[in-house]
Design a protein around this motif. Structure first.
Motif, short mmCIF file in Angstrom:
data_model
loop_
_atom_site.label_atom_id
_atom_site.label_comp_id
_atom_site.label_asym_id
_atom_site.label_seq_id
_atom_site.Cartn_x
_atom_site.Cartn_y
_atom_site.Cartn_z
N ASP A 1 0.84 -1.20 0.00
CA ASP A 1 0.00 0.00 0.00
C ASP A 1 0.88 1.25 0.00
O ASP A 1 1.04 1.93 1.01
CB ASP A 1 -0.92 -0.02 1.23
N ASP A 2 1.46 1.52 -1.17
CA ASP A 2 2.24 2.74 -1.34
C ASP A 2 2.10 3.18 -2.79
O ASP A 2 1.51 2.49 -3.62
CB ASP A 2 3.71 2.53 -0.97
N ASP A 3 2.63 4.35 -3.10
CA ASP A 3 2.50 4.89 -4.46
C ASP A 3 3.14 3.96 -5.48
O ASP A 3 2.65 3.82 -6.60
CB ASP A 3 3.15 6.27 -4.53
N HIS A 4 4.22 3.33 -5.06
CA HIS A 4 4.94 2.41 -5.96
C HIS A 4 4.03 1.25 -6.37
O HIS A 4 3.91 0.92 -7.56
CB HIS A 4 6.18 1.91 -5.23
N ALA B 1 -8.36 -11.85 -10.43
CA ALA B 1 -9.15 -12.69 -9.53
C ALA B 1 -9.31 -12.01 -8.18
O ALA B 1 -10.38 -12.06 -7.57
CB ALA B 1 -8.49 -14.05 -9.37
N PHE B 2 -8.27 -11.37 -7.72
CA PHE B 2 -8.31 -10.61 -6.46
C PHE B 2 -7.13 -9.67 -6.43
O PHE B 2 -6.14 -9.85 -7.15
CB PHE B 2 -8.28 -11.55 -5.24
N VAL B 3 -7.23 -8.64 -5.61
CA VAL B 3 -6.13 -7.71 -5.38
C VAL B 3 -5.96 -7.57 -3.87
O VAL B 3 -6.88 -7.15 -3.17
CB VAL B 3 -6.41 -6.33 -6.01
N THR B 4 -4.80 -7.96 -3.39
CA THR B 4 -4.48 -7.83 -1.97
C THR B 4 -3.49 -6.69 -1.80
O THR B 4 -2.40 -6.73 -2.36
CB THR B 4 -3.89 -9.14 -1.42
N ILE B 5 -3.89 -5.68 -1.04
CA ILE B 5 -3.03 -4.52 -0.79
C ILE B 5 -2.55 -4.60 0.65
O ILE B 5 -3.34 -4.46 1.60
CB ILE B 5 -3.79 -3.20 -1.06
N ILE B 6 -1.26 -4.84 0.83
CA ILE B 6 -0.67 -5.03 2.15
C ILE B 6 -0.28 -3.68 2.74
O ILE B 6 0.53 -2.95 2.14
CB ILE B 6 0.57 -5.95 2.08
N PRO B 7 -0.80 -3.30 3.89
CA PRO B 7 -0.44 -2.01 4.49
C PRO B 7 0.98 -2.05 5.05
O PRO B 7 1.54 -3.12 5.33
CB PRO B 7 -1.47 -1.84 5.60
N GLY C 1 6.07 -4.88 -4.87
CA GLY C 1 6.03 -3.88 -3.81
C GLY C 1 7.33 -3.83 -3.05
O GLY C 1 8.39 -4.25 -3.54
N ASP C 2 7.23 -3.33 -1.84
CA ASP C 2 8.40 -3.16 -0.98
C ASP C 2 8.60 -4.43 -0.16
O ASP C 2 7.77 -4.78 0.69
CB ASP C 2 8.20 -1.95 -0.08
N LYS C 3 9.71 -5.10 -0.39
CA LYS C 3 9.94 -6.36 0.32
C LYS C 3 10.23 -6.14 1.80
O LYS C 3 10.16 -7.07 2.60
CB LYS C 3 11.07 -7.14 -0.32
N GLU C 4 10.58 -4.89 2.18
CA GLU C 4 10.84 -4.61 3.58
C GLU C 4 9.57 -4.33 4.37
O GLU C 4 9.60 -4.18 5.58
CB GLU C 4 11.78 -3.39 3.69
N SER C 5 8.43 -4.26 3.66
CA SER C 5 7.15 -4.04 4.32
C SER C 5 6.66 -5.34 4.95
O SER C 5 7.30 -6.39 4.79
CB SER C 5 6.14 -3.52 3.30
N PRO C 6 5.51 -5.32 5.65
CA PRO C 6 4.96 -6.58 6.19
C PRO C 6 4.62 -7.62 5.13
O PRO C 6 4.19 -8.72 5.47
CB PRO C 6 3.69 -6.10 6.91
N LEU C 7 4.85 -7.28 3.86
CA LEU C 7 4.57 -8.22 2.78
C LEU C 7 5.32 -9.53 2.98
O LEU C 7 4.78 -10.62 2.71
CB LEU C 7 4.95 -7.59 1.44
#
Length: 854
Positions: free
Chosen positions: A213-216, A236-242, A271-277
């Motif tokens: 969940d960022d601009d990137h 099928a789905f979109v999961t946006i990780i905060p 996305g950002d691999k350093e996020s909770p992703l």
């Protein structure tokens, strides 16, 4: 002994595997999971502060924070920087008599968090140390973007520019917030197109997406969705990780339910691999969620639990920026040894940290007591352990970019260089930074590096497939590449033999919302669902679908028909009543037989024309009847064979006229019988009518009326050749169309009227006492005639194609045969087999006997 045997088998297995890897194109290599390293394969932030000295000076300076545990990627990162600097310092064409040196600082962000900005923060702010009063020319930051984002402003305060060598991030591209920062890696503009093209290649139209969940991540999703819509691929789905870990933990079950309830087997991760992703995949591994992950190289890492981040039974597809093999880097790593660096905190410390070896005094040049398992991993993973990663390659090019920029600046300002050997040289960092942003050069690998990001070429990607091979080993191999600047249809190249060797992705991973509609079926979209979700229905009659997933069926041309499976149009078979087929041959044989029999009867009558039975009931009418019957049989042949306009007109007019002649002949004979009986009665005055031949005029009169009907028929709507394309499936029926059906039924009705009149008169005269009275035979013949044509009407209308023509021919033959059998053959029987009663003497005896009785 058993252990030695097991070890030998392992070595043999690895040798064969590597032999395959090196012989295969593209090459593949093993990836070893490090289950004992609690950092996994994590990249730590490392700042490389570059400064210069006069003449050749060896790099040997490291800061104190390298005494912490580091991963193999960090070792590679530092090695690539040292490799680039040593190449530059030995190159007489770049910065002659000037050496680049670097100070390496890692885990700075972590140190800042741990110390919480203590009173000793001056010791951890990069670029400035009071103890040596050293200013640096430029700082290379990365690969974690957060470190550059948080600590970057301090670089700006200290008037030191930055080159960020990590993965591209939108926040760092804000020139107002980071005017001093240059991103070495450009935006992944072709990446969404590459992933969509890959999905099209493997026929995936039902794909899930996981982003941060960022601009990137949001911008990537926007571009991806637009390309998916153009290529009929559905989300099928979109999961946006905060980015907030607490919020993520609250939403974890929602994300888990989202992916498990979806039928999509392919999921794009970005996305950002350093996020909770990254927590997502660690937790999902324990939940045994099996999907084929499609992502980028930054997610190709080993987690803290010693497993690949995107771990799946189906494997992972990684898009990695294409980069050449760096010559000399593997050799550099092989000779890399603590003895080459004399600082107290040096590479020896890294080796000791990573290999858990001991470094005996006094010179720490010999490694002892190294863990066998660790060395085994290092020795037998040369392709991975000695190749530059994407961040290492960016760092390598960053060092060269600094050197080339500094070289260009020195060419304009020669006097800036100090003449004191081994002294630190002072340059204007901002001026050098302005040179850096516009320079371009060719690195030692032959790759063009264009620092002007407004003119950079489209990135090319290598596509790797990663899979779990054994419990602690994985296999990574290149299966293709993608080039965004190539024309459509040539951008993606997949090594099919490699894909087939790994796994049949097309068959195993049919990531689709609905099963594809096979040829012969068409798609029917489901209400309130994506266009990729549909039902399959058979094509309508005489329509086909010759490809998979057709929206509409194609109608076959008029002269073709759909096969049983409704996948192809076949040419219709032309059908008509032909002489060569059994039915046509049978009817033609009957026509020839009965016409021949009628001719024989005519010959018999002509030969015995002077006998009473021939002369009775008007000899001329008998000849006319026989000739008309011959024509009736012959006219049936006009109905057999390929129809033409001439045949169609001839068959209908001939049929109408000759049957009129035959029916009128029977009527005339019937009237003749009645007149012949009436004139034998005394006082009758009808003898002149019989003697004058008045019954003979019935034939031309009746025929003339029929000819008027035929003339009107031909003048208004004549018969014509017609092709019926639909009456029989798969056939074209060539028939003679009657034209005006009203006129046809008038002609047919007129013949029926004559037959009915003949039948009525003959029936009334059937019991008249005459020697050769034909009334009974005429009655039977007309009864057959009327029965045949009355039956003809419903049968004719219920028949189709050549069967309808056969019915008409059969009626012609049957009605003609009826007249021949009941009128002509009895007389032939008497002539040929009972000649004793066919004489005038016998006739007089019978006649006198009849008078006596009266």
């Amino acid at each position: 002994m058993a252990n030695m045997l097991s070890l030998s088998l392992i070595f043999l297995f690895l040798k064969l595997s590597f032999l395959y890897c090196h012989l295969s194109d593209p090459r593949c290599f093993w990836r070893i999971k490090d289950t004992e390293n609690d950092l996994g394969d994590k990249e730590t932030d490392c700042f490389f502060s570059i400064y210069t000295k006069h003449d050749y000076v060896k790099n040997d300076y490291f800061t104190r924070n390298l005494d912490k545990q580091v991963t193999r990627k960090t070792i590679h990162l530092i090695s690539s920087a040292y490799f680039a600097i040593e190449e530059i310092n030995r190159n007489v064409h770049i910065l002659p008599n000037i050496s680049l040196l670097v100070k390496v600082e890692c885990n700075i962000l972590k140190d800042n968090v741990e110390k919480n900005w203590s009173l000793k923060r001056k010791e951890i702010i990069p670029n400035y140390y009071c103890k040596d009063e050293k200013r640096y020319l430029i700082v290379l930051t990365g690969p974690i973007w957060m470190a550059s984002y948080v600590l970057g402003p301090f670089q700006y305060i200290s008037r030191t520019p930055e080159i960020y060598y990590g993965y591209f991030h939108l926040l760092l591209s804000d020139q107002e917030q980071f005017p001093h920062l240059y991103q070495m890696s450009t935006k992944d503009t072709p990446l969404p197109l590459g992933m969509v093209t890959l999905a099209v290649h493997f026929r995936w139209n039902w794909v899930g997406v996981i982003i941060t969940d960022d601009d990137h991540g949001i911008q990537f999703l926007s571009e991806l969705k637009a390309l998916m819509e153009r290529n009929t691929i559905c989300l099928a789905f979109v999961t946006i990780i905060p980015n907030d870990e607490l919020l993520y933990l609250k939403m974890f079950h929602k994300y888990y339910h989202q992916i498990t309830m979806s039928s999509a087997k392919v999921v794009i991760v970005y996305g950002d691999k350093e996020s909770p992703l990254h927590f997502n995949f660690i937790l999902w591994k324990f939940r045994n969620i099996q999907r084929l992950w499609v992502s980028v190289s930054q997610f190709d890492m080993i987690t803290r639990i010693g497993d690949f981040m995107l771990n799946s039974m189906h494997g992972t597809i990684i898009f990695s920026h294409q980069q050449p093999e760096m010559p000399g880097f593997k050799q550099f790593l092989k000779i890399l040894h603590p003895s080459n660096y004399s600082s107290d905190i040096s590479f020896a410390k890294l080796w000791w940290t990573y290999f858990m070896c001991s470094l005996p005094l006094p010179n720490c040049t010999t490694l002892k007591n190294c863990a066998t398992k660790t060395l085994f991993k290092w020795i037998f993973v040369p392709p991975l352990g000695m190749s530059m990663s994407e961040t290492c390659y960016n760092l390598y090019n960053s060092v060269y970019a600094v050197a080339h920029s500094l070289h260009e600046m020195l060419l304009q300002q020669v006097d800036t260089v100090s003449e004191h050997e081994g002294k630190i040289l002072e340059f204007n960092p901002w001026k050098m930074f302005s040179f850096l942003k516009t320079i371009q050069f060719v690195n030692p690998a032959g790759d063009l590096v264009n620092m002007n990001q407004n003119k950079t070429l489209d990135k090319e990607y290598d596509i790797f497939y990663i899979m779990d091979f054994l419990k602690q080993e994985g296999l990574k191999m290149k299966i293709g590449n993608f080039s965004g600047h190539f024309p459509n249809g040539q951008q993606l190249f997949i090594f099919d033999e490699m894909v087939e060797w790994v796994t049949d992705i097309k068959q195993i991973l049919a990531s689709m919302c609905s099963v594809p509609c096979k040829p012969g079926l068409r798609k029917y979209l489901q209400e309130e669902k994506a266009v990729c979700c549909f039902d399959c229905y058979p094509c309508p009659e005489n329509e086909i679908s010759n490809m998979t997933d057709m929206d509409q069926c194609l109608k076959c041309p008029e002269d073709e028909y759909a096969n049983i499976n409704q996948t192809n149009c076949l040419k219709k078979v032309v059908m008509f009543l032909d002489y060569e087929e059994p039915l046509g041959m049978t009817l033609a044989s009957l026509a020839v037989f009965f016409s021949t029999l009628t001719v024989i009867c005519l010959c018999v009558f002509l030969k015995h024309r002077n006998t009473p039975i021939v002369k009775a009931n008007n000899e001329t009418l008998t000849y006319v009847l026989l000739i008309s019957l011959i024509c009736c049989f012959i006219c049936s042949l006009l109905y057999i064979g390929y129809p033409s306009m001439f045949r169609c007109i001839l068959q209908q007019t001939t049929f109408a006229i000759v049957f009129t002649v035959a029916a009128s002949s029977v009527l005339a004979k019937t009237i003749t019988v009645v007149l012949a009986f009436r004139i034998t009665v005394p006082g009758r005055r009808l003898r002149w009518m019989l003697l004058s031949g008045a019954p003979n005029y019935i034939i031309p009169i009746c025929t003339m009326i029929q000819m008027i009907f035929c003339g009107f028929w031909l003048g208004t709507s004549p018969p014509f050749v017609d092709a019926d394309l639909h009456i029989v499936h798969g056939h074209i029926i060539i028939v003679c169309n009657k034209g005006s059906m009203i006129t046809f039924y008038c002609v047919l009705g007129y013949n029926g009227l004559l037959a009915l009149a003949s039948f009525t008169v003959a029936f009334l005269a059937r019991n008249l006492p005459d020697t050769f009275n034909e009334a009974k035979f005429l009655t039977f013949s007309m009864l057959v005639f009327c029965s045949v044509w009355i039956t003809f009407l419903p049968v004719y209308h219920s028949s189709k194609g050549k069967a309808m023509v056969a019915v008409e021919v059969f009626c012609i033959l049957t009605s003609s045969t009826g007249m021949l059998l009941f009128i002509i053959l009895p007389k032939c029987y008497i002539i040929l087999l009972r000649p004793q009663i066919n004489s005038f003497q016998q006739f007089r005896k019978i006649y006198v006997k009849s008078i006596t009785i009266k």
